[in-house]
Design a protein around this motif. Structure first.
Motif, short mmCIF file in Angstrom:
data_model
loop_
_atom_site.label_atom_id
_atom_site.label_comp_id
_atom_site.label_asym_id
_atom_site.label_seq_id
_atom_site.Cartn_x
_atom_site.Cartn_y
_atom_site.Cartn_z
N MET A 2 0.82 -1.20 0.00
CA MET A 2 0.00 0.00 0.00
C MET A 2 0.86 1.26 0.00
N ASP A 3 2.01 1.20 0.70
CA ASP A 3 2.91 2.35 0.74
C ASP A 3 3.40 2.70 -0.66
N LEU A 4 3.63 1.71 -1.46
CA LEU A 4 4.08 1.94 -2.83
C LEU A 4 3.02 2.65 -3.66
N TYR A 5 1.77 2.25 -3.49
CA TYR A 5 0.67 2.90 -4.23
C TYR A 5 0.48 4.35 -3.78
N VAL A 6 0.59 4.58 -2.49
CA VAL A 6 0.46 5.95 -1.98
C VAL A 6 1.60 6.82 -2.52
N MET A 7 2.81 6.29 -2.50
CA MET A 7 3.96 7.03 -3.02
C MET A 7 3.78 7.31 -4.52
N LEU A 8 3.30 6.35 -5.25
CA LEU A 8 3.07 6.52 -6.68
C LEU A 8 2.00 7.58 -6.94
N ALA A 9 0.92 7.55 -6.17
CA ALA A 9 -0.16 8.52 -6.34
C ALA A 9 0.33 9.94 -6.05
#
Length: 86
Positions: A2-9
């Motif tokens: 989930m951290d990766l998706y937040v960082m990407l967003a």
């Protein structure tokens, strides 16, 4: 993951803001003052027993709304005049 998706967003949002030359100061002010505004809105709604109309009937709030509309419409007017001159 989930951290990766937040960082990407947030990276995508930051890229778009940079690409569109969006000023940073309003974003920072919104992030800092947003939670305070939300908390005070919740308090006002509790005090008025969920009556949204009470937010618009006080003279001070009507004055602030009038100033807000004046600022927004002056910016729209300036943009339209600049577009016609080109």
């Amino acid at each position: 993951m989930m951290d990766l998706y937040v960082m990407l967003a947030f990276g995508l949002i930051g890229y778009l803001l940079h690409r569109l030359a969006f000023p940073l100061a309003p974003v920072v002010l919104g992030v800092l003052l947003g939670p305070m505004a939300e908390q005070n809105l919740r308090l006002a709604m509790l005090l008025s027993q969920d009556d949204v109309g009470s937010l618009f009937t006080r003279p001070i709030s009507q004055g602030i709304i009038a100033l807000l509309l004046l600022v927004v419409f002056s910016q729209v007017w300036k943009t339209l005049r600049k577009g016609r001159q080109r």
